[in-house]
Every structure is written in C-alpha cells, then in structure tokens.
Design an enzyme around this catalytic site. Structure first.
Site: not given
Ligand code: BGC
Ligand code: BGC
Length: 851
Positions: A337, A538
């Site tokens: 991840d 998140e």
């Molecule tokens: C991304 C997300 C990702 C997240 C994680 C964002 O900038 O676009 O996809 O899950 O950062 O910190």
């Molecule tokens: C998330 C994932 C996601 C990834 C890519 C991460 O922050 O936990 O679920 O697939 O970002 O965007």
C-alpha cells in the site's frame, strides 16, 4: 546501559538468526551485530502456522504452459528489469519517458489523480495515457524491459476517479443489501467501465471486517461480521475477473483483495493502527474475505498499513509468506500500500529490503521516492541482502498474473475490446444496477404511525444540505480522494436525492418545495430531511466517538423546528458508519439509514413513495450489517459480543409490514465522553516528528537528523530514548513539530479540559523567545511564547509545563482538525530538550488554564 541491553538482546537472537537465515537461504554472511531489525524479522520464520489456517482451493490451477512461459521470460531478464517489475510508481511522479527507461511492472493513479492531473479528463485522455505508458513499457529502444506494464486504479465503488462513471453505494450500503448476486453484477459493470479507459487492474474489494466504527474507513467495509464479507469477496472477485473460460477475458480486470490483514480491527479504530486480535480471531474474523477472494481466484492481494501486535504487516514474513503464500497457497502477487513499506521498522520510503524479504512482491511507491527505492532495491539484490531466489519468486508471481491476464497477447490498451466505448461509461444498464443497489441498501430504523411509504398527493417539503448534493451522497473516493470539492456539475448523468423525488412525482398531484434550511411558503403535510456526514477518506475520517454533529447540532435544530411546526418528519441519514443519533431519531417520525448511495439517488424515491395507484412499490429489504450504537462511546459493538446491547442489533431493519419499535424518547443524555480518555503520548505512533518550512513538510525518520535549520536527536533522560533534543539555528520560518498523518479530532480532550503537558530543559541562562503552537487543517496560529512561562531560576533545569487545550482554542485552533498539536519555533539559536510530551487530563496544580 544502552550497550548492555543491546548485548542481551543479541544473545537471545543469535541462535534464531542462524536457523532463519538458513531457511531463507541468504547468501551473505552477516556480522552478528548486523541490523537487529532485520534479525527480528527473520526470527518469525521459526514460528509454525497453526492448523486452523486452511489451504485454499485455487480455481486457477497452475498450468504448465503458463509456468514455462513465465520461466522463459524470467530467464531473459536483467536484474535491473526484474527490480523494475517490482516497483509501482504513481502517475503524478513518473512520465512515459521514465516508463521507457525503467520498464516498471505497473503504475497507479491514486484517489483524485487523473491523466495530466486534469479532473475533467475525457475518456480518450485516459486511454491516450494508458496507450503511451504501455507503448513505452514495451519499447526496447532504451534499457527498459519490453514487458507490458499494467495500470492499477482504485475503482472502489465504480470507476470513481472518472467523470460520468456510475458510482455504486459504498460497501457499507452493499453489506446492508446482503445480495451476492447483485454484488457480482456491480463488479461486472465496474470492470466494464474500467476497461473502457484502458486500465487493467482494480484495487478492490476491501474486505476489512470493521470492529470499531470510529475508523475512517468503516464505509469501505461490508460488515462488522465476516459472514457477508466472505461471500461478497468471492462474488466480487468473480464479477471483476470472471471465471471458467471467461477468466480474465477481454472484458475483465484483475482484482485485489485488500488490505491484508486485520485493517478493520485496529485498536480504537485508528487508521493504519495496531491490531491486537489473537491469531485465531485474526483468522476467524479478519481473514475470511481472503478465503472468499482466493476461492474465486483473486490474483493480487494488497498488504495493509496496520500492525499486528505492534509489527507492521508490510514487514511480516509470517503473515505474508508463511500464512498467505505458503499455507493458503496464494500464487499471485502481493502489492504494497501507499509507501506502506516505509513504515516498517528500520525502513524508509526509499529503502526496504525487509518488506521484500518478508514476501511483498511489488512496492507501491507513489512519490518521488520510487527512484531511490529502485536503486536501493537493486543494490540490495546485487549484494545478496535480498536473495536472488526471492527476487525471482516475486517477479515470477508478477509475470504469472500478467500471462494469465493475457497481457502479452492482448493488443495495446487503445485497441482492446472495450477501449473507448464511451457510451459504456455511466451506461443506463449500469445505473439501473446501482439504483437497485441503492434501494436494497436502505435500512428503515423507525417508522412511527407507518408514515412511510408516502402517497403521491401531498405537499412535501424537502430540506437538508444533502438533498441536492451528489458529492455528499457519494462520500469519499469520489472523483477526489476525500470526495470533497465536487459540485453536481462534476456528475453528468447522476441523480441527486432531490432529483429522484422530483422524477418520481413528476406526473402526480404532489407539491414539492425545496429549501435546504427548511423554510416553506405553503405548510407541508410532510418533510423529508436529507442530512449527514461530510465526505472523508482513510484516516481523515477517524473519530474519537460516534456522536453525530458533536457540539454543532445544526441538523437536529432543523428537525426540531419542523417538529415544532407540527410537520411529520422523515429523516434520510447519509453516513459512512452507524452513529449515535438518538436526538435526531427522537425528532423524526421515520428514519432511514441511507449510507453513501452514490450517483443513483433515484433509488431512495423508489422506496419511500407508493405508486400512483397507492400500492407499495418497493419495500425496504436492507438489514443492518453493523450494529447501531446506543451511546457515542459504544464504538465497538459487534454481533456475537458477550455483552451485546446495541440500540439496534445486527440484522435489524423494518419493512412496511413491521410495526415501529423505536420510541420517541430514546436517551439523549451523553455520558461522560471522557471515560476512556487515556493520555495521548505524542512520542508514540501515529505521532511523528517533522520539520515544516512554510508549506514544505519534511518528516524526520531518523533518530539523529541534521537539517539546515534544525537538528533533532532522541536522547536518554530517565530511560532509553525517552527524550528529544531539538537544536534551532534561529530561523523563525522553520518549525519543529509533532504531527499525525491525518487531521486529529482533539475535541474529546478539549471538552475534558485536558492539557498539553511536557517536561522541558533549555541550554541557556538568558531569556530567549520560544514559541509553542498548534497546526490546524485550516489556517490557525495559536502561538504562545513559552519563555514567559518558564521559570527564570530554573532555566537550565528540567521543568514541567502544562497548558490547557483551551489556551490554544481561544487563540483560534480548531480542535476538531488538528494536524500538529506541538509546534516549536524560535528566532534565536538554542537547544531545547523535551520529555514526557502528552495530552492528558491528569494535571498538576500549576497547569495554565485559559477558560
Ligand atoms: C492519493 C490516494 C492515497 C493517499 C494516501 C492521496 O494523495 O491520491 O490515493 O490513498 O494519498 O495517503
Ligand atoms: C489506500 C489503498 C489504495 C491506495 C492507492 C492507499 O492509501 O490505503 O486502499 O488502494 O492508497 O490509492
């Protein structure tokens, strides 16, 4: 002292190191005092996997020709090409030229990331981008690999980064629908829309079994119980990848079961936190989605950010290799991840042999750190720090999935079966499936005097700020990562809840008035109020308790006003989790938990209105897949708990033939929210030190960090590494802070009149300014000059300082959205030492109060 304990530790570890290194056939001799972290990681190898972990029958049998082809390709690859297969950068930090030069195995677009960073990118922009990347990956003109790359995306409730796509209800709503057949159709429709844009791979399903509803990702889970999660995982993977001779056919995508393992079971619902479940519970509760997904042949699994008993999964040889691969028989590949490897002990975003040695096959390396990560991994492979056998295994797994997906035989993305069939994006058939899912996801919690279903001949007031807000009804992971910053214009073809009602009543005798604030010209016979949580994703959605609109009961005021006017009220509640809404339930006659329905708001009017002829059209069939809390602090209430006393149990949901069971006088008293407020130790995770220079944030990842304006070191005061030394050169623009990855809600602590508390010692006798402040999501600058507070006589001695949180909120800090609760700055060179840094309700009599 330090040395002694280190030696003791080594003595215990030495015999284990010897056996475990033999097992992973590490070719390099290690000095006995080599990296302890690595030694600790390998120690696990000796743990045996308990018998309750099953071997999972894989419907995709390893066939000889695939394996032969994989080995042939592998033999032809250079080490550089192999490492590149194992790196997945993000489209914001690579160009097609980088792809041509390195030949990455894969790349992703994160949530809210679009080709050319244009939110309004058209379908052909998406395909053009896929085409460029693909062609670059197979171009042998540089030293890249000529192995087709593949694009992964978070299509987690439909193809949610693409304008015009069908957005399905988030998983929590699908769980309430409990209809695996429907879920398979949703997966098929999602696969189709994703294929239209030339993308090969989806980071879904999330199979988290959510045990604490404070977690910001609660809505990404189907249920608090593994039963639905297991069945759904199997169905979704079938729908995305196909099965039998349809398996990974031209209209199918590769699925990812995520996040392995235990993401939904972290303590206090802390995103990326620590899961302390027993191993048996880990299996029985949290692993069931993997059993389901692997039974359907899921080709990839994503490792989780969380820890299990304090150890980050991205570095867990036991979970990744012994359990998932060796026991359960998973023969696809494990992707990391978002820089998750960087959180493993001893690792950074730029270097982490530990993860690969633990069994991770592909790093998700979404920031500029992909480049140092590539070179470091290459060096580690060359030196034997990562055994070649491990590299070959990882690359074989990636190639196996690519061969199975036909990537070596398919034409380029622009020429594939569904590419560019723009009419399939938001296709009416897909929207019909989504609308059905909305209908089936609605859970009727209260229906006094059988107010619902409504006839079509009334004066109806529609109120609430979610009534005509497609972004809000869709939640996080909607065009943008957080789901914020969208307007209805960003959703061509979608239907707000208001539009749905208008459509339904178009040819009826009903009158509709719409006013978000609940004003009206004609006194309505009934009011429909649509309200709920703002979108989040998140950790930004983590809460410290489940009270809805804590401290700002705007929607309750609206419900009560309508009540006072003697208007029967129907509440449509939009939320990513069950919440404590007793006051709102009391103020409503009927109450519908609508979760996050997505773009087909029509599904709501379908159910709450009768047909023109008065017959029931669609009844409510949704049942709670999450227990509904009876207090704000009942955050971990789950089916089969020994002491189970939710407000509404798992499986609850009224239909039109049921009698209402919820009274109008539910307890509205909020018990002391502070009862479980333990001190927040700001030296522990998730808190981390950083240097902030205007908008630049640099995380401090070492115990001995030397920046241009600030130096930082962990030091020993009473015990090992219990204090921090910060040396300022006197550049006032550069600040030292302790921050969280996500905004933090400190209201519980502020309400309990907690204080920021720490011990401090300075190295100089004269009066020098030192500013203490907090950083909030929005601008806030609650600076307090500490030099006024520190006692002159004891300037160079340790002293305890306690400042009530109120002192910061009085100066404008927004307690619900704190990023850094401890920020230090000064314009005079000085050394400051800090120990016992915490937010606590245990205060001395010298605490500085600012009530
Ligand atoms: C991304 C997300 C990702 C997240 C994680 C964002 O900038 O676009 O996809 O899950 O950062 O910190
Ligand atoms: C998330 C994932 C996601 C990834 C890519 C991460 O922050 O936990 O679920 O697939 O970002 O965007």
């Amino acid at each position: 002292m330090e040395l002694k304990s280190l030696n003791n530790k080594l003595k215990i570890l030495t015999p284990l190191i010897a056996t475990s290194f033999a097992l992973v056939s590490c070719s390099q001799e290690k000095a006995p005092d080599a990296n302890i972290d690595q030694a600790e990681q390998h120690v696990e190898v000796s743990k045996t996997v308990p018998a309750f972990w099953p071997v999972v029958a894989n419907p995709i049998q390893a066939d000889r020709s695939t394996e032969k082809r994989v080995q042939e390709i592998l033999q032809s690859m250079t080490i550089e090409q192999k490492i590149a297969q194992m790196i997945q950068p993000e489209i914001r930090s690579i160009t097609p030229e980088d792809m041509r030069k390195y030949g990455f195995g894969s790349y992703l677009n994160g949530g809210g990331s679009f080709p050319n960073q244009k939110k309004q990118s058209s379908i052909s922009d998406w395909i053009d981008f896929a085409e460029q990347m693909y062609l670059a990956s197979i171009d042998a003109s540089m030293d890249g690999s000529t192995i087709p790359t593949m694009w992964g995306t978070d299509a987690v409730h439909g193809h949610n980064n693409v304008i015009g796509a069908t957005l399905f209800p988030h998983n929590i709503g699908l769980g309430a629908a409990n209809n695996p057949r429907l879920i398979e159709q949703i997966a098929q429709a999602t696969a189709t829309e994703v294929m239209v844009t030339g993308i090969d791979w989806i980071f879904a399903p999330t199979v988290a079994v959510v045990r604490d509803d404070r977690w910001g990702r609660t809505y990404e889970g189907y249920s608090e119980d593994p039963e639905i999660v297991k069945a759904y995982s199997a169905a979704i993977v079938r729908g995305l990848q196909g099965q039998g001779n349809q398996f990974l056919g031209d209209d199918k995508v590769i699925a990812t079961v995520k996040h392995f393992l235990g993401d939904g079971g972290t303590e206090k619902g802390d995103d990326q936190g620590n899961n302390i479940a027993s191993e048996e519970a880990l299996y029985k509760v949290h692993a069931q989605g993997y059993i389901g997904g692997l039974t359907s042949g899921a080709q990839t699994v994503m490792a989780s950010f969380n820890s299990w008993h304090g150890k980050k999964n991205h570095g867990s040889y036991y979970l990744l290799t012994q359990v998932l691969k060796d026991r359960m028989g998973f023969d696809g590949f494990i992707v990391g991840d978002w820089n998750g490897h960087g959180q493993v002990k001893g690792c950074s975003n730029e270097s982490c042999s530990q993860s690969i040695n633990a069994g991770l096959d592909m790093f998700m390396a979404p920031t500029d750190s992909w480049k140092p990560l590539y070179y470091n991994t290459l060096a580690q492979a060359k030196s034997g720090e990562i055994p070649m056998s491990r590299i070959d295994d990882a690359v074989s797994r990636i190639l196996r999935v690519k061969v199975r997906a036909g990537l070596f035989d398919k034409p380029s993305p622009a020429k594939r079966l569904l590419s560019g069939k723009t009419e399939l994006i938001g296709h009416p058939d897909h929207r019909a499936i989504a609308r059905q899912a909305v209908r089936e996801s609605l859970v009727l919690l209260k229906n006094k005097n059988n107010l619902l279903p409504l006839p079509q001949n009334k004066n109806i007031l529609i109120a609430g700020d979610a009534a005509d807000n497609i972004g809000k009804q869709s939640g996080g992971w909607t065009i943008t990562w957080q789901g914020t910053g969208n307007t209805n214009n960003d959703f061509p073809g979608a239907t707000s809840i208001l539009d749905g009602i208008k459509n339904k009543l178009a040819d009826s005798d009903a009158n509709i008035e719409f006013s978000p604030q609940g004003n009206y010209q004609t006194k309505p016979d009934v009011a429909i109020v649509v309200f709920g949580e703002e979108p989040y994703a998140e950790g930004n959605g983590d809460l410290d308790n489940l009270e809805y609109q804590r401290g700002n009961k705007r929607d309750l005021a609206l419900l009560k006003k309508l009540k006072r006017d003697n208007i029967p009220v129907i509440a449509i509640f939009i939320s990513g989790r069950p919440m404590w809404v007793n006051p709102e339930l009391n103020a409503s006659d009927a109450f519908v938990a609508a979760w996050l329905p997505g773009t087909e708001g029509q599904g709501i009017a379908d159910v709450i209105f009768r047909k023109r002829n008065g017959e029931v059209d669609f009844d409510f069939t949704g049942k709670l897949s999450f227990s509904w809390p009876n207090s704000p602090i009942q955050t971990t209430v789950n089916r089969y708990d020994t002491q189970y006393n939710p407000l509404l149990p798992y499986g609850f949901g009224l239909s039109y033939s049921d009698t209402n069971i919820i009274a109008d006088n539910l307890d509205e008293e909020i018990e002391t929210l502070n009862s479980d407020l333990i001190a927040l130790n700001l030296f522990n995770a998730p808190w981390r030190p950083a240097i902030v220079n205007e908008s630049d944030v640099e995380l401090i990842t070492s115990n001995n960090f030397s920046g241009t304006s600030i130096k930082y070191q962990t030091i020993d005061r009473d015990t090992q590494e219990d204090a921090r030394r910060i040396e300022f050169t006197g550049d006032a623009r550069v600040m030292f802070e302790i921050q969280d990855n996500f905004v933090f809600d400190l209201r519980g602590y502020a309400d309990a009149n907690a204080a920021l508390s720490f011990d401090i010692r300075r190295n100089h006798a004269e009066e020098l300014p030192l500013y203490l402040s907090m950083r909030c999501e929005q601008e806030c600058n609650p600076a307090i000059d500490l030099s006024n507070l520190l006692k002159t006589a004891e300037r160079k001695a340790w002293q305890t300082v306690q400042i009530a949180l109120a002192c910061f909120s009085n100066k404008g800090a927004t307690m619900d959205k704190i990023i850094a609760p401890f920020v230090l700055s000064t314009n005079k060179p000085q050394i400051v030492e800090i120990a016992k840094l915490e937010i606590t309700t245990t205060k001395s009599k010298n605490v500085i109060e600012c009530r």
